[in-house]
Design an enzyme around this catalytic site. Structure first.
Site, short mmCIF file in Angstrom:
data_model
loop_
_atom_site.label_atom_id
_atom_site.label_comp_id
_atom_site.label_asym_id
_atom_site.label_seq_id
_atom_site.Cartn_x
_atom_site.Cartn_y
_atom_site.Cartn_z
N LYS A 113 0.84 -1.21 0.00
CA LYS A 113 0.00 0.00 0.00
C LYS A 113 0.87 1.25 0.00
O LYS A 113 0.52 2.26 -0.62
CB LYS A 113 -0.93 0.01 1.22
CG LYS A 113 -2.07 -0.98 1.11
CD LYS A 113 -3.10 -0.71 2.20
CE LYS A 113 -4.20 -1.76 2.20
NZ LYS A 113 -5.13 -1.60 3.32
N LYS A 199 -4.59 -10.34 -6.77
CA LYS A 199 -5.75 -10.49 -5.89
C LYS A 199 -6.90 -9.57 -6.34
O LYS A 199 -6.64 -8.44 -6.76
CB LYS A 199 -5.27 -10.06 -4.49
CG LYS A 199 -6.09 -10.46 -3.35
CD LYS A 199 -5.45 -9.95 -2.06
CE LYS A 199 -5.52 -8.44 -1.92
NZ LYS A 199 -5.29 -7.91 -0.60
N LYS A 202 -10.45 -4.00 -3.77
CA LYS A 202 -11.25 -2.77 -3.86
C LYS A 202 -10.43 -1.63 -4.45
O LYS A 202 -10.97 -0.69 -5.02
CB LYS A 202 -11.68 -2.32 -2.46
CG LYS A 202 -12.72 -3.18 -1.82
CD LYS A 202 -13.02 -2.65 -0.42
CE LYS A 202 -13.46 -3.74 0.51
NZ LYS A 202 -13.35 -3.45 1.93
P1 TYM Z 1 -10.62 -5.67 4.01
O1 TYM Z 1 -11.81 -4.80 4.05
O2 TYM Z 1 -9.50 -5.30 3.11
O3 TYM Z 1 -11.03 -7.17 3.65
C1 TYM Z 1 -12.10 -7.79 4.31
C2 TYM Z 1 -11.95 -9.30 4.27
O4 TYM Z 1 -11.95 -9.75 2.91
C3 TYM Z 1 -10.84 -10.58 2.68
N1 TYM Z 1 -10.40 -10.43 1.28
C4 TYM Z 1 -10.25 -11.44 0.42
N2 TYM Z 1 -10.42 -12.76 0.55
C5 TYM Z 1 -10.19 -13.52 -0.55
N3 TYM Z 1 -9.81 -13.03 -1.75
C6 TYM Z 1 -9.63 -11.70 -1.92
N4 TYM Z 1 -9.26 -11.22 -3.11
C7 TYM Z 1 -9.85 -10.84 -0.81
N5 TYM Z 1 -9.77 -9.49 -0.62
C8 TYM Z 1 -10.11 -9.26 0.66
C9 TYM Z 1 -9.78 -10.12 3.67
O5 TYM Z 1 -8.83 -11.14 3.93
C10 TYM Z 1 -10.63 -9.80 4.88
O6 TYM Z 1 -10.90 -10.96 5.64
N6 TYM Z 1 -7.54 -5.73 7.86
C11 TYM Z 1 -8.83 -6.26 7.50
C12 TYM Z 1 -9.93 -5.62 8.27
C13 TYM Z 1 -9.84 -5.80 9.75
C14 TYM Z 1 -9.98 -7.00 10.48
C15 TYM Z 1 -9.86 -6.66 11.84
C16 TYM Z 1 -10.18 -8.33 10.09
C17 TYM Z 1 -9.64 -4.81 10.66
N7 TYM Z 1 -9.66 -5.32 11.92
C18 TYM Z 1 -9.94 -7.62 12.85
C19 TYM Z 1 -10.26 -9.30 11.11
C20 TYM Z 1 -10.13 -8.93 12.45
C21 TYM Z 1 -9.01 -6.13 5.99
O7 TYM Z 1 -8.17 -6.40 5.23
O8 TYM Z 1 -10.17 -5.71 5.53
#
Ligand code: TYM
Length: 336
Positions: A113, A199, A202
């Site tokens: 990032k 991957k 968003k």
């Molecule tokens: P975020 O919003 O980026 O992603 C949310 C969840 O979606 C999963 N994910 C994917 N899984 C499979 N293939 C993909 N291409 C893909 N893109 C995203 C992510 O692994 C995630 O599970 N840091 C976290 C948010 C967070 C969080 C937490 C998660 C903040 N605090 C505490 C668990 C526990 C995140 O990346 O969000």
């Protein structure tokens, strides 16, 4: 027997896509009756990259409504907004002061990032995993269901727990509980529609690279019609030379509900012209009930507000107890 606790979250940055759904939310729903679940909309994480204040609150509501629309059941699960529970920021600060800087600099997602942000990397972006650790640890979570890309952040959380317990816990009386990631074999890494080696994300500037949960059927058709494939006839899983093929077959498997074995047999002699309409139909049929339910939830804003209000109360109760425990262990005078 008390149930194990689960915590997870999604950022309210734009729309949810099939990666978020298949990698995370689908697993929350599938496992929810076994656990005591807390699912938050992590809006404090959303400002670690430049954000739009005009849409942050609405995006937060959208994600909460999508949790419900995807099947999160309030009988088993609590839904809340991260910024509504101030203990998240406060524990993040305490953890910051015991987390070595180089641990954060080594995080893959930070490096990726930061590259995209150029000169604009905020301290918050570096600190993102510490806030994530606070989210998890405040609830003494046993399991954290996420996609593959979050595994390193959960390992870091475990390292922070070990360090804090070692420095401030008593023998046999840890201050914090170590969580484990819950990552399923299928869907943990959904790839982009325009490049099967990247991957689904968003932050990809092209909306054609992902299917969003709220995309209308004609847009889903267009995205699948135009998605990247290869010139080979006969569709197979797990060929490292054919990442798009593996990704699209996996999407078809998960969205149709068929087994991997059945899909392997069904598609082994197919060409793309025959396969793509099947994938389109499976995606549209799978997302329709989610989209319908989302609409009805959004039509009743009062209901959604009450869900988040109740969620905040339940979350705050637990989070404040943990925060007090950590502050006590660190030697703070506690408010009476
Ligand atoms: P975020 O919003 O980026 O992603 C949310 C969840 O979606 C999963 N994910 C994917 N899984 C499979 N293939 C993909 N291409 C893909 N893109 C995203 C992510 O692994 C995630 O599970 N840091 C976290 C948010 C967070 C969080 C937490 C998660 C903040 N605090 C505490 C668990 C526990 C995140 O990346 O969000």
């Amino acid at each position: 027997m008390t149930k194990q606790r689960v915590l997870s979250g999604v950022q309210p940055t734009g729309n949810l896509h099939l990666g978020n759904y298949l990698g995370a939310i689908r697993n929350w729903v599938a496992g929810q009756s076994q656990y005591d679940n807390f699912f938050c909309v992590v809006d404090l994480h959303a400002i670690t990259v430049p954000h739009n204040p005009a849409t942050l609150a609405a995006d937060t509501y959208t994600i909460a409504a999508l949790y419900l629309a995807c099947g999160i059941d309030l009988q088993y699960s609590t839904i809340f907004v991260q910024s509504h529970v101030s203990a998240h920021s406060e524990l993040a600060w305490l953890l910051n002061c015991i987390t070595p800087l180089n641990w954060l600099q080594d995080m893959i997602q930070f490096k990726e990032k930061a590259l995209k942000q150029g000169q604009n990397v905020s301290a918050g972006l570096l600190d993102y995993p510490v806030l994530m650790a606070a989210d998890i640890l405040l609830y003494d979570a046993d399991k954290v269901p996420v996609g593959e890309d979050q595994k390193q952040h959960i390992e870091l959380t475990r390292d922070i727990v070990d360090r804090l317990n070692h420095q401030f816990g008593k023998p046999n009386q840890p201050v914090l509980k170590s969580p484990a990631p819950l990552i399923l074999a299928e869907g943990a890494r959904v790839m982009s529609l325009t490049d099967g080696t990247k991957k689904m994300s968003k932050s990809d500037p092209s909306d054609m690279s992902r299917i969003n949960l709220l995309d209308p059927p004609d847009l889903i058709q267009t995205k699948i019609k135009k998605c990247k494939t290869d010139p080979v006839r006969g569709l197979v899983f797990d060929d490292p030379e054919r990442p798009e093929c593996n990704n699209l077959l996996t999407l078809y498997t998960l969205l149709s509900g068929k087994s991997k074995q059945d899909v392997a047999i069904e598609c082994v002699e197919m060409g793309w012209g025959q396969f793509k309409p099947l994938l389109m139909d499976a995606a549209i049929a799978h997302l329709k009930p989610i989209q319908d339910k989302y609409q009805s939830i959004m039509d009743d804003k009062g209901y959604l507000e009450s869900v988040l209000r109740d969620g905040r109360e339940k979350a705050e109760d637990i989070a404040n107890q943990t925060l007090r425990r950590v502050k006590g262990a660190l030697g703070y005078s506690l408010p009476l």
